[in-house]
Design a protein around this motif. Structure first.
Motif, PDB file in Angstrom:
ATOM      1  N   GLU A 294     107.398  62.251  96.843  1.00 50.95           N
ATOM      2  CA  GLU A 294     108.551  63.066  96.374  1.00 50.95           C
ATOM      3  C   GLU A 294     107.787  64.571  96.586  1.00 50.95           C
ATOM      4  O   GLU A 294     106.564  64.780  96.097  1.00 50.95           O
ATOM      5  N   VAL A 295     108.732  65.400  96.966  1.00 51.51           N
ATOM      6  CA  VAL A 295     108.539  66.855  96.895  1.00 51.51           C
ATOM      7  C   VAL A 295     109.157  67.616  96.578  1.00 51.51           C
ATOM      8  O   VAL A 295     110.550  67.545  96.859  1.00 51.51           O
ATOM      9  N   SER A 296     108.897  68.560  95.417  1.00 52.19           N
ATOM     10  CA  SER A 296     109.817  69.424  95.100  1.00 52.19           C
ATOM     11  C   SER A 296     110.240  70.481  95.848  1.00 52.19           C
ATOM     12  O   SER A 296     109.534  70.982  96.782  1.00 52.19           O
ATOM     13  N   ALA A 297     111.702  70.796  96.079  1.00 52.13           N
ATOM     14  CA  ALA A 297     112.072  72.061  96.858  1.00 52.13           C
ATOM     15  C   ALA A 297     113.235  72.479  96.218  1.00 52.13           C
ATOM     16  O   ALA A 297     113.853  71.933  95.176  1.00 52.13           O
ATOM     17  N   ARG A 298     113.752  73.501  96.832  1.00 47.52           N
ATOM     18  CA  ARG A 298     115.042  74.171  96.436  1.00 47.52           C
ATOM     19  C   ARG A 298     116.246  73.494  96.724  1.00 47.52           C
ATOM     20  O   ARG A 298     116.055  73.057  98.161  1.00 47.52           O
TER      21      ARG A 298
ATOM     22  N   ASP B 275     127.147  67.275  84.478  1.00 44.43           N
ATOM     23  CA  ASP B 275     127.819  67.295  83.220  1.00 44.43           C
ATOM     24  C   ASP B 275     127.663  68.620  82.763  1.00 44.43           C
ATOM     25  O   ASP B 275     128.648  69.310  82.244  1.00 44.43           O
ATOM     26  N   GLU B 276     126.328  69.180  83.051  1.00 50.16           N
ATOM     27  CA  GLU B 276     126.119  70.754  82.874  1.00 50.16           C
ATOM     28  C   GLU B 276     126.794  71.621  83.457  1.00 50.16           C
ATOM     29  O   GLU B 276     127.477  72.634  83.091  1.00 50.16           O
ATOM     30  N   ALA B 277     126.771  71.343  84.880  1.00 47.78           N
ATOM     31  CA  ALA B 277     127.148  72.612  85.883  1.00 47.78           C
ATOM     32  C   ALA B 277     128.349  72.244  86.631  1.00 47.78           C
ATOM     33  O   ALA B 277     128.852  73.219  87.394  1.00 47.78           O
ATOM     34  N   GLY B 278     128.740  70.846  86.663  1.00 46.82           N
ATOM     35  CA  GLY B 278     129.816  70.489  87.591  1.00 46.82           C
ATOM     36  C   GLY B 278     130.970  70.991  87.083  1.00 46.82           C
ATOM     37  O   GLY B 278     131.112  71.297  85.898  1.00 46.82           O
ATOM     38  N   LEU B 279     132.296  71.334  87.643  1.00 48.87           N
ATOM     39  CA  LEU B 279     133.598  71.647  87.480  1.00 48.87           C
ATOM     40  C   LEU B 279     134.333  70.456  87.851  1.00 48.87           C
ATOM     41  O   LEU B 279     134.362  70.092  89.092  1.00 48.87           O
TER      42      LEU B 279
ATOM     43  N   LYS C  36     117.894  74.727  85.342  1.00 48.74           N
ATOM     44  CA  LYS C  36     117.449  75.225  84.026  1.00 48.74           C
ATOM     45  C   LYS C  36     117.865  76.750  83.967  1.00 48.74           C
ATOM     46  O   LYS C  36     117.498  77.527  85.042  1.00 48.74           O
ATOM     47  N   ASP C  37     118.425  77.259  83.018  1.00 50.20           N
ATOM     48  CA  ASP C  37     118.730  78.789  82.822  1.00 50.20           C
ATOM     49  C   ASP C  37     119.544  79.097  84.368  1.00 50.20           C
ATOM     50  O   ASP C  37     119.084  80.268  84.681  1.00 50.20           O
ATOM     51  N   GLY C  38     120.463  78.272  84.856  1.00 52.00           N
ATOM     52  CA  GLY C  38     121.009  78.708  86.138  1.00 52.00           C
ATOM     53  C   GLY C  38     120.187  78.364  87.160  1.00 52.00           C
ATOM     54  O   GLY C  38     120.834  78.552  88.398  1.00 52.00           O
ATOM     55  N   VAL C  39     118.975  77.902  87.282  1.00 53.96           N
ATOM     56  CA  VAL C  39     118.383  77.651  88.486  1.00 53.96           C
ATOM     57  C   VAL C  39     118.406  76.213  88.646  1.00 53.96           C
ATOM     58  O   VAL C  39     117.930  75.227  87.625  1.00 53.96           O
ATOM     59  N   PHE C  40     118.784  75.561  89.989  1.00 51.94           N
ATOM     60  CA  PHE C  40     118.815  74.273  90.233  1.00 51.94           C
ATOM     61  C   PHE C  40     117.389  73.879  90.794  1.00 51.94           C
ATOM     62  O   PHE C  40     116.712  74.756  91.620  1.00 51.94           O
ATOM     63  N   PHE C  41     117.057  72.521  90.613  1.00 45.92           N
ATOM     64  CA  PHE C  41     115.834  72.116  91.184  1.00 45.92           C
ATOM     65  C   PHE C  41     116.216  70.733  92.092  1.00 45.92           C
ATOM     66  O   PHE C  41     117.045  70.030  91.648  1.00 45.92           O
ATOM     67  N   ALA C  42     115.494  70.506  92.885  1.00 42.63           N
ATOM     68  CA  ALA C  42     115.567  69.228  93.843  1.00 42.63           C
ATOM     69  C   ALA C  42     114.336  68.707  94.219  1.00 42.63           C
ATOM     70  O   ALA C  42     113.243  69.244  93.987  1.00 42.63           O
ATOM     71  N   ASN C  43     114.289  67.420  94.861  1.00 39.01           N
ATOM     72  CA  ASN C  43     113.444  66.539  95.315  1.00 39.01           C
ATOM     73  C   ASN C  43     113.541  66.077  96.575  1.00 39.01           C
ATOM     74  O   ASN C  43     114.717  65.464  96.804  1.00 39.01           O
ATOM     75  N   LEU C  44     112.680  65.950  97.473  1.00 39.23           N
ATOM     76  CA  LEU C  44     112.876  65.439  98.849  1.00 39.23           C
ATOM     77  C   LEU C  44     112.178  64.084  98.712  1.00 39.23           C
ATOM     78  O   LEU C  44     110.856  63.887  98.119  1.00 39.23           O
TER      79      LEU C  44
END
Length: 157
Positions: free
Chosen positions: A96-100, A123-127, A81-89
């Motif tokens: 599940e725990v949200s993490a950078r 799709d959005e950020a991959g090259l 979102k707006d160039g900020v990536f989100f992840a889950n452990l």
């Protein structure tokens, strides 16, 4: 979700900002994620097999998981979102725990856990790297083989 490999970390110029580069396992897309210098060092340490004299944060997390019998089963890069990536452990218990993503990747490398990325994120950020540009990717891999964690230290210490 698509499985990704960690190619490594580098410093993006001219911003002098570290990035971690992921590659789609069964595809031709790469995913660069801008990260902090500390996380870049943690990822580089894990890839190079560097064992610090005292556990760093990600080593501590791995040790806590092992000591408590919790298993990290998957790292998911879930959205951007707006160039900020989100992840889950994702743990064996189903929790599940949200993490950078940077912390998640550093922990995954230490535990041998697979990393997956949402199709929407790729799709959005991959090259996509065409075959004729693979030699550039090979040069990047060679760079990654030569980089050391000290390369990510700030000049002011």
């Amino acid at each position: 979700m698509r499985e990704v490999d960690v190619l490594g970390v580098r410093v993006e110029m001219p911003s002098n900002q570290p990035i971690v580069l992921l590659r789609e396992v069964s595809g031709d897309r790469y995913l660069p994620i801008w990260i902090g210098a500390v996380e870049a060092t943690a990822i580089a340490f894990a890839q190079q097999g560097v064992v610090p004299p005292r556990p760093l944060t990600h080593d501590l997390m791995k040790d806590v998981l092992e000591a408590t019998g919790n298993e990290l089963t998957e790292v998911q890069i879930t959205e951007v979102k707006d160039g900020v990536f989100f992840a889950n452990l994702v743990f064996g218990s189903g929790a599940e725990v949200s993490a950078r993503p940077s912390d998640s990747i550093a922990l995954a490398l230490r535990t041998g856990t697979r990393i997956v990325c949402a199709d929407d994120v790729l799709d959005e950020a991959g090259l996509a790297v065409p075959a004729e540009q693979e030699d550039e990717v090979e040069k990047f891999r060679e760079f990654l083989d030569q980089v050391t964690p000290e390369d990510f230290e700030s000049p002011q210490g």
